[in-house]
Design an enzyme around this catalytic site. Structure first.
Site, PDB file in Angstrom:
ATOM      1  N   ARG A 184      -5.025 -30.086  -8.675  1.00 29.55           N
ATOM      2  CA  ARG A 184      -6.394 -29.656  -8.036  1.00 29.55           C
ATOM      3  C   ARG A 184      -7.248 -29.588  -9.184  1.00 29.55           C
ATOM      4  O   ARG A 184      -8.658 -29.503  -8.617  1.00 29.55           O
ATOM      5  CB  ARG A 184      -6.379 -28.069  -7.367  1.00 29.55           C
ATOM      6  CG  ARG A 184      -5.325 -28.149  -6.130  1.00 29.55           C
ATOM      7  CD  ARG A 184      -5.286 -26.659  -5.518  1.00 29.55           C
ATOM      8  NE  ARG A 184      -3.642 -26.225  -6.173  1.00 29.55           N
ATOM      9  CZ  ARG A 184      -3.729 -24.928  -5.945  1.00 29.55           C
ATOM     10  NH1 ARG A 184      -4.046 -24.164  -5.243  1.00 29.55           N
ATOM     11  NH2 ARG A 184      -2.557 -24.276  -6.727  1.00 29.55           N
ATOM     12  N   GLU A 195       7.176 -18.265   0.595  1.00 27.58           N
ATOM     13  CA  GLU A 195       5.646 -18.340   0.109  1.00 27.58           C
ATOM     14  C   GLU A 195       4.958 -19.083   1.613  1.00 27.58           C
ATOM     15  O   GLU A 195       5.383 -18.742   1.848  1.00 27.58           O
ATOM     16  CB  GLU A 195       6.487 -19.596  -0.817  1.00 27.58           C
ATOM     17  CG  GLU A 195       6.576 -19.881  -1.984  1.00 27.58           C
ATOM     18  CD  GLU A 195       5.743 -18.836  -3.078  1.00 27.58           C
ATOM     19  OE1 GLU A 195       4.635 -19.476  -3.476  1.00 27.58           O
ATOM     20  OE2 GLU A 195       5.471 -17.814  -3.058  1.00 27.58           O
TER      21      GLU A 195
HETATM   22  C1  UD1 Z   1       2.928 -18.630  -7.602  1.00 28.56           C
HETATM   23  C2  UD1 Z   1       4.089 -18.238  -6.942  1.00 28.56           C
HETATM   24  C3  UD1 Z   1       3.339 -17.554  -5.771  1.00 28.56           C
HETATM   25  C4  UD1 Z   1       2.342 -16.409  -6.210  1.00 28.56           C
HETATM   26  C5  UD1 Z   1       1.347 -17.497  -6.655  1.00 28.56           C
HETATM   27  C6  UD1 Z   1       0.564 -16.364  -7.905  1.00 28.56           C
HETATM   28  C7  UD1 Z   1       6.400 -19.107  -6.577  1.00 28.56           C
HETATM   29  C8  UD1 Z   1       7.111 -20.153  -5.522  1.00 28.56           C
HETATM   30  N1  UD1 Z   1       5.207 -18.550  -6.022  1.00 28.56           N
HETATM   31  O1  UD1 Z   1       2.205 -19.625  -6.900  1.00 28.56           O
HETATM   32  O2  UD1 Z   1       4.177 -16.317  -4.803  1.00 28.56           O
HETATM   33  O3  UD1 Z   1       1.483 -15.930  -5.200  1.00 28.56           O
HETATM   34  O4  UD1 Z   1       2.200 -17.945  -8.101  1.00 28.56           O
HETATM   35  O5  UD1 Z   1       0.032 -17.530  -8.341  1.00 28.56           O
HETATM   36  O6  UD1 Z   1       5.915 -19.075  -8.045  1.00 28.56           O
HETATM   37  N2  UD1 Z   1       3.870 -24.276 -12.770  1.00 28.56           N
HETATM   38  C9  UD1 Z   1       5.714 -24.714 -13.693  1.00 28.56           C
HETATM   39  N3  UD1 Z   1       6.737 -25.708 -13.407  1.00 28.56           N
HETATM   40  C10 UD1 Z   1       6.771 -26.217 -11.663  1.00 28.56           C
HETATM   41  C11 UD1 Z   1       5.544 -25.660 -11.254  1.00 28.56           C
HETATM   42  C12 UD1 Z   1       4.903 -24.479 -11.869  1.00 28.56           C
HETATM   43  O7  UD1 Z   1       5.917 -24.917 -15.393  1.00 28.56           O
HETATM   44  O8  UD1 Z   1       7.168 -26.771 -11.851  1.00 28.56           O
HETATM   45  C13 UD1 Z   1       4.107 -23.089 -13.697  1.00 28.56           C
HETATM   46  C14 UD1 Z   1       2.252 -23.678 -13.390  1.00 28.56           C
HETATM   47  O9  UD1 Z   1       1.574 -24.386 -14.422  1.00 28.56           O
HETATM   48  C15 UD1 Z   1       1.382 -22.414 -13.138  1.00 28.56           C
HETATM   49  C16 UD1 Z   1       2.649 -21.520 -13.276  1.00 28.56           C
HETATM   50  O10 UD1 Z   1       4.426 -22.152 -12.901  1.00 28.56           O
HETATM   51  O11 UD1 Z   1       1.425 -22.114 -14.106  1.00 28.56           O
HETATM   52  C17 UD1 Z   1       2.382 -21.407 -11.283  1.00 28.56           C
HETATM   53  O12 UD1 Z   1       2.134 -22.441 -10.602  1.00 28.56           O
HETATM   54  P1  UD1 Z   1       1.775 -23.111  -9.538  1.00 28.56           P
HETATM   55  O13 UD1 Z   1       1.792 -24.433  -8.991  1.00 28.56           O
HETATM   56  O14 UD1 Z   1       0.063 -22.581  -9.596  1.00 28.56           O
HETATM   57  O15 UD1 Z   1       2.348 -21.884  -8.572  1.00 28.56           O
HETATM   58  P2  UD1 Z   1       1.117 -20.721  -7.258  1.00 28.56           P
HETATM   59  O16 UD1 Z   1       1.706 -22.146  -5.658  1.00 28.56           O
HETATM   60  O17 UD1 Z   1       0.143 -20.188  -7.059  1.00 28.56           O
HETATM   61 CA    CA Z   2      -1.278 -21.209  -8.960  1.00 27.95          CA
END
Ligand code: UD1
Ligand code: CA
Length: 430
Positions: free
Chosen positions: A15, A149
């Site tokens: 995004r 989620e």
């Molecule tokens: C996540 C939470 C959600 C919460 C939100 C708060 C989960 C499943 N959901 O959602 O409940 O309300 O954060 O902001 O955890 N990342 C990795 N590897 C991956 C995917 C993500 O390291 O495969 C890291 C990203 O770089 C980021 C963080 O995890 O720093 C959060 O990932 P993001 O995709 O932003 O999660 P949300 O969908 O926002």
């Molecule tokens: Ca996030």
């Protein structure tokens, strides 16, 4: 301190619409990830950063700036998602605080609050009027039941306004038993870290919700979020410096880098921009002046001055439309319209309007050295490399291209010529 920290930074950040990885976008002069690492360093001696997308680039930036940070490569193809990110992560201590790399505004105090107590899981929650985008926290009879989620919510769950802020403090034994047991049976076919909450609850473990500030825990996912986070960070930085005694005129128009420091009584007028690691001591920075990576002490600069990196101004006055680069000025006056680059200028020296150091010949940069009590007349060009000794007078309009010895006057000027009544010959009598 005996709690480990894991920072999740493997996500792509689609995004952001950028070729720069999301967590390397800067807020007030420092990348989001570095803000998170700095907060983590205040509370832990064991920090692991989880990487995947552009891992090499991010790891390089971290190792150049910090020592002792550990890295874990997520197997994001097989195990995508925040739970996948935790697979195989080894922590040193008996508890781990899990942070997102895209939360640059989280404070040390909030992290400490999340690390407090003896619950199996402490989880951060926020109450939002508009919960969209966040995982919803299902609470029954006052107890956390699970996190759902948004994409997996049934309509009734979508109405829940208590959401998961995404930071947790989890006992190592819980991580060890729940992370390997995660599955991807959900709408996004990802391994959700959030599922460990339900697993813990089902086994009768304690899950303690910690209410946190929305402003601090809001994730940065887009350029709009980035700009918004910058505004909050700027407000914080300026509030702190004003409390420490820095005067600011119309502070909302002023920008201050998170690495800048102030001492003594400083005044910043409206529109001032302090960029990089500046150190400003007892100085007055006037309207619309830009200072970058420089040391300013007992001096005044501007209005509309520009001090570029690696400059040192001590006991000096630098006025409007003066640009200084990589130069040291001690007890110098340069009131108007000058370019001073790669120079070192000593006490009592005055630079007139339009003085230019010609420091670049198209290939290399050269140094100008000017001694004490030198009067540099207006519109002088100083062709470097050149050394001007103490007590020298340089006539207006001179091109200085040879060293000048102590006590001398130098002048290079074509003789002025007068042609009597030429005006009337040219334009005719009126
Ligand atoms: C996540 C939470 C959600 C919460 C939100 C708060 C989960 C499943 N959901 O959602 O409940 O309300 O954060 O902001 O955890 N990342 C990795 N590897 C991956 C995917 C993500 O390291 O495969 C890291 C990203 O770089 C980021 C963080 O995890 O720093 C959060 O990932 P993001 O995709 O932003 O999660 P949300 O969908 O926002
Ligand atoms: Ca996030």
């Amino acid at each position: 301190m005996s709690i480990s920290v894991v920072i999740l930074a493997a996500g792509q950040g689609t995004r952001m619409k950028s070729t720069t990885p999301k967590v390397l976008h800067e807020i007030s002069g420092k990348s989001m990830l570095f803000h998170a690492i700095d907060a983590a360093k205040n509370v832990s001696d064991d920090i692991t950063v989880v990487l995947y997308h552009q891992a090499e680039r991010i790891q390089k930036e971290i190792t150049e700036a910090y020592e002792g940070i550990r890295f874990h490569m997520q197997d994001a193809l097989q195990f995508p998602g925040t739970g996948g990110a935790m697979k195989g992560v080894e922590v040193k201590h008996t508890k781990a605080l899990i942070l997102n790399g895209d939360m640059p505004l989280v404070t040390t105090d909030s992290l400490l609050a999340l690390m407090d107590g003896d619950a199996d899981i402490n989880m951060s929650v926020i109450k939002l009027d508009n919960p969209s985008g966040y995982g919803r926290v299902v609470i029954t009879e006052g107890k956390v039941h699970e996190i759902v989620e948004e994409k997996d919510c049934i309509p009734a769950q979508k109405e829940i306004k208590t959401v998961n802020a995404g930071v947790y403090c989890v006992k190592k034994e819980s991580l060890d038993s729940y992370i390997p047991a995660l599955n991807n049976n959900n709408a996004q076919e990802e391994y959700y870290l959030t599922d460990i909450v339900k697993m813990a609850v089902d086994e009768g473990k304690t899950v303690h919700p910690v209410i946190v500030q929305e402003e601090e825990f809001k994730g940065v996912n887009s350029k709009l979020d980035l700009a918004h986070a910058e505004e909050i960070m700027q407000r914080r930085i300026k509030t702190e410096w004003m409390k420490a005694g820095v005067s600011m005129r119309l502070p909302e128009t002023i920008y201050i880098d998170s690495r800048a420091t102030f001492e003594g009584e400083c005044i910043l007028e409206n529109g001032v921009s302090i960029q990089g690691s500046c150190h400003i001591i007892s100085s007055h920075i006037k309207t619309h002046t830009i200072i970058e990576d420089s040391h300013i002490e007992n001096s005044d600069v501007g209005p509309i001055g520009r001090i570029r990196p690696q400059s040192r101004l001590i006991d000096s006055h630098v006025g409007n439309f003066v640009e200084v680069k990589k130069s040291t000025l001690i007890g110098v006056k340069a009131g108007h319209l000058a370019y001073i680059g790669d120079a070192s200028i000593d006490e009592g020296t005055n630079l007139g309007a339009g003085v230019i150091t010609c420091n670049y010949d198209g290939k290399n940069k050269y140094k100008t050295v000017i001694g004490k009590n030198v009067f540099v007349g207006s519109d002088t060009q100083i062709v470097a490399p050149v050394t001007i000794a103490d007590d020298v007078l340089i006539a207006a309009g001179t091109t200085v291209n040879k060293d000048v010895e102590k006590g001398n006057l130098v002048i290079s000027r074509t003789q002025m010529k007068t042609v009597k009544n030429f005006f009337y010959k040219f334009f005719g009598e009126k």
